[in-house]
Design an enzyme around this catalytic site. Sequence first.
Site, PDB file in Angstrom:
ATOM      1  N   LYS A 107     -20.721  75.711  19.812  1.00  0.00           N
ATOM      2  CA  LYS A 107     -20.489  75.509  21.242  1.00  0.00           C
ATOM      3  C   LYS A 107     -20.332  74.031  21.502  1.00  0.00           C
ATOM      4  O   LYS A 107     -20.909  73.213  20.791  1.00  0.00           O
ATOM      5  CB  LYS A 107     -21.685  76.025  22.046  1.00  0.00           C
ATOM      6  CG  LYS A 107     -21.355  76.306  23.484  1.00  0.00           C
ATOM      7  CD  LYS A 107     -20.649  77.638  23.619  1.00  0.00           C
ATOM      8  CE  LYS A 107     -20.440  78.031  25.051  1.00  0.00           C
ATOM      9  NZ  LYS A 107     -20.263  79.490  25.136  1.00  0.00           N
ATOM     10  N   THR A 195     -13.152  88.417  29.307  1.00  0.00           N
ATOM     11  CA  THR A 195     -14.611  88.524  29.409  1.00  0.00           C
ATOM     12  C   THR A 195     -14.995  89.518  30.511  1.00  0.00           C
ATOM     13  O   THR A 195     -15.874  90.365  30.326  1.00  0.00           O
ATOM     14  CB  THR A 195     -15.253  87.135  29.621  1.00  0.00           C
ATOM     15  OG1 THR A 195     -14.659  86.227  28.698  1.00  0.00           O
ATOM     16  CG2 THR A 195     -16.741  87.173  29.398  1.00  0.00           C
ATOM     17  N   SER A 364     -10.325  86.180  21.844  1.00  0.00           N
ATOM     18  CA  SER A 364     -10.062  84.921  21.133  1.00  0.00           C
ATOM     19  C   SER A 364      -9.762  85.211  19.658  1.00  0.00           C
ATOM     20  O   SER A 364      -8.892  84.587  19.052  1.00  0.00           O
ATOM     21  CB  SER A 364     -11.276  84.002  21.195  1.00  0.00           C
ATOM     22  OG  SER A 364     -11.287  83.256  22.384  1.00  0.00           O
TER      23      SER A 364
HETATM   24  N1  GLU Z   1     -16.986  80.635  25.951  1.00  0.00           N
HETATM   25  C1  GLU Z   1     -16.873  82.019  25.668  1.00  0.00           C
HETATM   26  C2  GLU Z   1     -18.212  82.584  25.252  1.00  0.00           C
HETATM   27  O1  GLU Z   1     -19.244  82.105  25.616  1.00  0.00           O
HETATM   28  C3  GLU Z   1     -15.733  82.326  24.702  1.00  0.00           C
HETATM   29  C4  GLU Z   1     -15.893  81.787  23.331  1.00  0.00           C
HETATM   30  C5  GLU Z   1     -14.666  81.965  22.443  1.00  0.00           C
HETATM   31  O2  GLU Z   1     -13.731  82.645  22.850  1.00  0.00           O
HETATM   32  O3  GLU Z   1     -14.687  81.405  21.343  1.00  0.00           O
HETATM   33  O4  GLU Z   1     -18.297  83.591  24.615  1.00  0.00           O
END
Ligand code: GLU
Length: 476
Positions: A107, A195, A364
């Site tokens: 992250k 999401t 993704s």
């Molecule tokens: N930020 C999103 C999460 O917390 C997506 C992460 C991604 O697609 O790599 O899952």
Amino acid sequence: MAPKNEPSFRQSVDMMFNRAVALMDLPPGLEEKIRVCNATYTVRFGVRLRGQIQTFVGYRSVHSEHMEPVKGGIRYAMSVNQDEVEALAALMTYKCALVEAPFGGSKGGLCIDPRQYEEHELEQITRRFAYELAKRDLINPSQNVPAPDMGTGEREMAWIADQYARMNTTDINARACVTGKPLNAGGIHGRVEATGRGVQYALQEFFRDRVGVGKSGLDGKLDGKRVIVQGLGNVGYHAAKFLSEEDGCVITGIIERDGALVSDEGLDVEAVHNWIVKHGGVTGFPDGTFVAEGAKVLEEPCDILIPAAMEGVINLANADRIKAPLIIEAANGPVTAGADEILRKKGCVIIPDMYANAGGVTVSYFEWVKNLSHIRFGRMQRRQEEARHQLVIDELERLDRYLGDAWSMTPQFKEKYLRGADELELVRSGLDDTMRIAYQAMRDVWHERGDVEDLRTAAYLVSIDRVAKSYRAKGL
Ligand code: GLU
């Protein structure tokens, strides 16, 4: 944010991890190896803006490299800090394992209020941040693949992808260095909604689990359920929109930064969303009742509560007043470890973040595969599929003529059956399948093991077991 007397976000994630791991039989060394964050890189860089140099602080944390690349979004917010980024990276590890996306967890975050900057300034800042990360392989198609998170979206991902491509001019897979890109820059249909769509599919699957629904004290179907959503950003907006437009849910509350809207008859999600885009908040919205102290609406009676914004919004200070029998964590970490315990004791069922919001990383994954294969999904088979369906239709039409008035095809059957799936339909189908299978893995542990009280612990058990197996396969 959680009150000061509560553990930090990372400690909260660790506590939940510990609760689950206590029910497993892992060697203590391996347990520790999985829990800890492998590395966190902090960068401080200067950008010349409005005639002077401004310094920014950013992070990229890598929690687990049991699979590579590692994956996880980049957040732009003033509240970003190392503890938060590490907690979110850990959640990414468990999330990817749970939905079988072949990634480790990572992250990133930048301490910035993006609303204070012009577009060209944000581009300069993003490109510089991307440069700092890319030169350390913290952005790289085979090692670390960022994505959007709070405060970032397609636009930032396009800048990151372009920055990486400029630095790696001969990398044929450069586009796979980041996901959540716009379509014209190598993105995939359905990533923006992913999401929120995943939250919808998660609830649909939960309502197919009669035993699970029974444990929450709810009954019947998703249709007609009263829902309160906290945060009408990308995730909350799409979840609320799909649940109200497609599943018959009634959105009785929407909580935003500047206050909340409530309505017994249900709010029009699209209208509220448009209002927020235009006016920056829900204040002044003509329908429903405005509540200035928005957070209080979390405590209103409803069937399903969807926290879809920040971590720590349901905490020791309000958990005992939460009335929803079912909470689905569309955000990461919205319920603190302390609140989780209070809610569990009250019999509230929580569909945990690592499952509930995994739709984003799932799509993704599809985008990354699309970038590496350099071809859009469905391009090879769509027309061939249509041609084969045409054969069946030709035969049915022959039968129709032969049987005369006794039988005919259902109206619209022909059009529906003939049309081969496009990329969006394939993405949705892949996401639906992923969400169903992941739920079933958690569900089996939840219902079949007498010592597992809740879905979160079940989710951790499934994930940790998979991560442990990867480490073992590597000889650890
Ligand atoms: N930020 C999103 C999460 O917390 C997506 C992460 C991604 O697609 O790599 O899952």
